[in-house]
Design a protein around this motif. Sequence first.
Motif: not given
Length: 483
Positions: A437-447, A481-482
Motif C-alpha cells: 500500500t506504499v505509493f510515492s504520491r502518498t509519501v509526497l502528500k505526507m511530506i 512537488r506533487d
Amino acid sequence: MEISLKGDKEFDEIPSLKTKALRINLNENIYGTFAEIGAGQETVRQFFRAGGASGTIAKAMSAYDKDFSDAIYGIEDDGRYVTEARLRKMLDHEISLIERRLTRDKHPNKLFFSFANTVTTIDFAKKYKGHGWVGIRYQIDADQDYNEITLHLRFKENDARLQQETLGVLGTNLMYGAFYKYNEPKKLLRYLYDHLDKDQLEIDTINFAGPVFEDVDNRLMSLQLVKNGMTDAVMFAPDGNNVLPARVLYKKNILALRGSFRPVTKVNIDMFEKSYDMFIKENKVDIDKTQVVFEITLSNLRAEGEIDEQDFMDRAKLLCSLGHTVLISNFQEYYKLVEYFSQYTKSRMGLAMGVNNLVDIFDEKYYRHLSGGILEAFGKLFFKDLRVYLYPMQNDDGTLTNSENLKVHPRMKELYKFFKYNGKVIDITDYDSSILTVFSRTVLKMIADGNEGWETMLPEGVSKLIKEKSLFGCETEEVFRDE
C-alpha cells in the motif's frame, strides 16, 4: 551603423567557422597544440585555413600508426585506442610538453591549451557508424590552473569524409566555446551544434572541470544533452558522476526498472531486489556480467511543461546514494528503451514493473505513430531476449492483481495471453506484502502536509537525505512537488 527595419526580429547571429578560428588565431596569448587521431586533422585545418595560425598553433600532430601512438602516449590496459583514458593521456602528455618547452619566463601571458581527439569513423561495410572522444585542456588566465571539457560523440552519417568534416566543425565549436562561452556552459552546449545538424552526430557524454567550472554540476549538463535533443539517454554511476552508457552496458545482461522514484520507496527497492534474484537465476544470465539500471524518462522530469532541474537532482542523488546506476532517457515507450539497450548487448534483458505499467504497454494509443501499430512495437519489444518481472498490485478490497488476472483491452487479450504463456511475463511471488500500500504520491502528500510517519515508507537513509537542507538547498516540504 547597421540599418534596422520596422518588423525586424532579433536572432542569434552564429559566427562562421572562419570567424571563430580567426578570433582565436588573432589573440596573441592563446597558444597550444592539436593532437588528432583517427579522422584526419580536421579541427586544426580550420585554424590553418583561417589565417594567422602561427600565433596559435605550437604543434599539430596525428599519430595514426598504433606503434607510434603507443610510443608517445603509452599502451592502454584494454589495448583500445578510442577511449576516454586514451584522450586523457593525450591531454596530459601534450600539456606537459608545452610546459616543458615553453617557459613562463619567455611567455608570461600565454594561455596554453591542448586540443585532442581519438576517433574511429564508419567502417568499410558501413556496419559501425563510428564514435570518438574529444577534449580540450586550457587556461583563461596564465596564473590560473587548467580547465577541461571532454565529450563523447557518435556519428550518424554514412560517409567517412562527411564524418571527418563534422568532427572538424565540432572541434572548432568546442575550441571557441571553451574560450569565449565558458561563463555560460548551458549555452556552450548548444553552440557545439553551430553549423551542424543533430542528424549528423550525437553527443552522449560531457564533463567540465577546472576553476571556471567549479560551480558546474556535470549531471545537470548531461540533462541538458537530453533536453536539447543531443542524445536520447545519459547515465550516472553510483558515485554520481557521468559515465558512458556504452561502457556500462556493453555485452551485459541488463535489468531495468522504470519509475518516477519521487521519492524512491520501499516498494521500488523490493521490486528491484526480488526481480534481481529471479533474473540472475535465468540460465542465460551471468551474475558477473549483469547491470541493473534505474531509469527515469524525460516526461517524468517535467513540471508545467519545463524540466524541473532541482527535482531531477533530488531523484538522482537519492538513487545514487543507494548505490544504483541511473539512466535519464527520452524514451516514453518501453520498446524504445529495449532497442536502446540492444545497441550495446545481445544478452538477456529484464524489465521489472508494476501492474499498471504492463497494462499501459498493451494500450494501443501509445503506438499510433508506428506504421505497424502495437504489433510493430511488440515485435521490437519481445523479439529480443526479454522477460518482464511483474510486481503485484493490491486493490482497495484487499485482493491482488497479477499476471494471471490483470485486465487488458478485449482486443489485446489474446496477444497478452501469447506473451504470458510463452514465458515473457513472470510474476514476482516472493514480495513483501506489508508494503503493497506504499505509493510515492502518498509519501509526497505526507511530506507536503507536514505529517509524520512517511519516513518508514522509504529505504533506510533516504528520509535523512530528504531532510538535509544542505543537500537539496530547500525546505523539506519543497524537496518534491506533487505529481
